[in-house]
Write a protein that holds these residues in place. Structure first.
Motif, PDB file in Angstrom:
ATOM      1  N   GLU A 170      19.864  15.860  -5.215  1.00  0.00           N
ATOM      2  CA  GLU A 170      19.596  17.593  -4.946  1.00  0.00           C
ATOM      3  C   GLU A 170      20.480  18.150  -4.174  1.00  0.00           C
ATOM      4  OE1 GLU A 170      17.710  18.919  -6.018  1.00  0.00           O
ATOM      5  OE2 GLU A 170      17.046  18.354  -7.628  1.00  0.00           O
ATOM      6  N   GLY A 171      21.580  16.909  -3.434  1.00  0.00           N
ATOM      7  CA  GLY A 171      22.843  17.312  -2.362  1.00  0.00           C
ATOM      8  C   GLY A 171      22.102  17.941  -0.840  1.00  0.00           C
ATOM      9  N   TYR A 172      21.004  17.195  -0.153  1.00  0.00           N
ATOM     10  CA  TYR A 172      20.547  16.994   0.452  1.00  0.00           C
ATOM     11  C   TYR A 172      21.785  16.429   2.263  1.00  0.00           C
ATOM     12  CZ  TYR A 172      17.396  16.277   4.582  1.00  0.00           C
ATOM     13  OH  TYR A 172      16.683  16.468   6.221  1.00  0.00           O
ATOM     14  N   TYR A 173      22.476  15.288   1.383  1.00  0.00           N
ATOM     15  CA  TYR A 173      23.745  15.119   2.280  1.00  0.00           C
ATOM     16  C   TYR A 173      24.580  15.385   1.974  1.00  0.00           C
ATOM     17  CZ  TYR A 173      19.909  11.479   2.843  1.00  0.00           C
ATOM     18  OH  TYR A 173      18.302  10.704   3.044  1.00  0.00           O
ATOM     19  N   GLU A 174      24.986  16.758   1.905  1.00  0.00           N
ATOM     20  CA  GLU A 174      26.273  17.403   1.539  1.00  0.00           C
ATOM     21  C   GLU A 174      26.293  18.153   2.351  1.00  0.00           C
ATOM     22  OE1 GLU A 174      28.629  16.685  -1.201  1.00  0.00           O
ATOM     23  OE2 GLU A 174      27.092  15.432  -1.544  1.00  0.00           O
ATOM     24  N   VAL A 175      27.600  18.274   2.759  1.00  0.00           N
ATOM     25  CA  VAL A 175      27.810  19.494   3.751  1.00  0.00           C
ATOM     26  C   VAL A 175      28.982  20.376   3.424  1.00  0.00           C
ATOM     27  CG1 VAL A 175      29.452  19.540   6.563  1.00  0.00           C
ATOM     28  CG2 VAL A 175      28.302  17.667   5.090  1.00  0.00           C
ATOM     29  N   PRO A 176      27.994  21.821   3.549  1.00  0.00           N
ATOM     30  CA  PRO A 176      26.758  22.041   4.077  1.00  0.00           C
ATOM     31  C   PRO A 176      25.825  21.582   3.430  1.00  0.00           C
ATOM     32  CG  PRO A 176      27.675  23.943   2.678  1.00  0.00           C
ATOM     33  CD  PRO A 176      29.242  23.113   2.997  1.00  0.00           C
ATOM     34  N   ARG A 177      24.125  21.508   3.322  1.00  0.00           N
ATOM     35  CA  ARG A 177      23.376  20.299   2.403  1.00  0.00           C
ATOM     36  C   ARG A 177      23.021  22.028   1.344  1.00  0.00           C
ATOM     37  NH1 ARG A 177      19.134  18.914   7.450  1.00  0.00           N
ATOM     38  NH2 ARG A 177      20.159  16.132   7.680  1.00  0.00           N
ATOM     39  N   GLU A 178      22.940  21.903   0.520  1.00  0.00           N
ATOM     40  CA  GLU A 178      22.466  22.485  -0.759  1.00  0.00           C
ATOM     41  C   GLU A 178      21.727  22.618  -1.085  1.00  0.00           C
ATOM     42  OE1 GLU A 178      24.365  20.605  -3.754  1.00  0.00           O
ATOM     43  OE2 GLU A 178      26.427  20.004  -3.302  1.00  0.00           O
ATOM     44  N   THR A 179      20.013  22.209   0.056  1.00  0.00           N
ATOM     45  CA  THR A 179      18.834  21.874  -0.807  1.00  0.00           C
ATOM     46  C   THR A 179      18.505  22.065   1.347  1.00  0.00           C
ATOM     47  OG1 THR A 179      16.403  21.185  -1.350  1.00  0.00           O
ATOM     48  CG2 THR A 179      17.959  19.125  -0.610  1.00  0.00           C
ATOM     49  N   THR A 180      17.048  22.600   1.193  1.00  0.00           N
ATOM     50  CA  THR A 180      16.478  21.720   2.972  1.00  0.00           C
ATOM     51  C   THR A 180      15.308  21.317   1.901  1.00  0.00           C
ATOM     52  OG1 THR A 180      14.815  23.744   2.066  1.00  0.00           O
ATOM     53  CG2 THR A 180      17.050  24.863   2.875  1.00  0.00           C
TER      54      THR A 180
END
Length: 228
Positions: A170-180
């Motif tokens: 879900e992209g939680y660890y992407e920068v910036p995050r893609e989900t909260t």
């Protein structure tokens, strides 16, 4: 072979059911147990509550609690020592009869979530039989052996592995995050608090694993470099 088991127990069959029924916004996590007599278990507990006065008032009238003492307060949480004398047959059985070690125990509502390390699979089977004989609704979430590195997914429980995998997808660890965190909790159908705790423990397991592997590799490299 030692076995780790994650399971759930309905709150009304365990402890603090009256307190949770009377107090909203309550989260309890047991740091450790000290079992003394055959009919008592003494937990040391971290508590998050909207109103601690209401919590302690409910705790005073909870039939599963004989006494409690406030030990510390830190960053909106309080640390308690409690004496449980009722509705703790399962805990006493795990601690005193099967040599089980309760490594996690938490509750945020209707269900207690426990993680227990049993010395072998037979002790787990006997505990399950004990629960059935005594009418306790034990729901097993996951089982894995300590030595089974591949199947235990880097030391993670099944729920921790699924949580990290979903967070990554879900992209939680992407920068910036893609989900909260809230969106991720909704996706996994767990509370925000439960998700936070699960992530923290999963990250801790991965760090411990990585550091252990790094230490082993470092010691190996040092040994290779030493002259004969």
């Amino acid at each position: 072979m030692a076995t780790i088991t994650d399971f759930q127990v309905p709150i009304e069959q365990f402890a603090l059911g009256t307190t949770f029924a009377r107090v909203s916004d309550l989260y309890v996590e047991i740091e450790r147990f000290a079992a003394q007599e055959a009919d008592s278990a003494i937990p040391f507990v971290w508590v998050q509550a909207g109103e601690f006065e209401a919590f302690e008032a409910a705790l005073s009238e909870d039939p599963s609690v004989e006494a409690f003492t406030t030990l510390a307060e830190f960053d909106g949480e309080r640390f308690y020592r409690m004496n449980w004398v009722d509705e703790v047959d399962l805990v006493v059985h795990l601690l005193l009869e099967e040599d089980g070690a309760i490594t996690q125990a938490r509750c945020g509502g209707d269900t207690w979530h426990l993680q227990v390390m049993f010395p072998d699979h037979d002790s787990l089977s006997r505990t399950y039989e004990f629960c059935e004989e005594n009418g306790l609704e034990l729901t097993v979430d996951s089982i894995y052996r300590l030595d089974n590195d591949d199947e235990s997914q880097f030391g993670l429980t099944d729920s921790q592995y699924r949580t990290l995998s979903t967070a990554k997808d879900e992209g939680y660890y992407e920068v910036p995050r893609e989900t909260t965190m809230s969106e991720l909790a909704e996706e996994l159908d767990v509370s925000h608090q439960a998700l936070s705790e699960r992530l923290r423990r999963a990250h801790g397991s991965l760090v411990d694993r990585a550091l252990s592997a790094s230490k082993t590799q470092h010691e190996t490299d040092q040994s290779v470099r030493k002259p004969n």
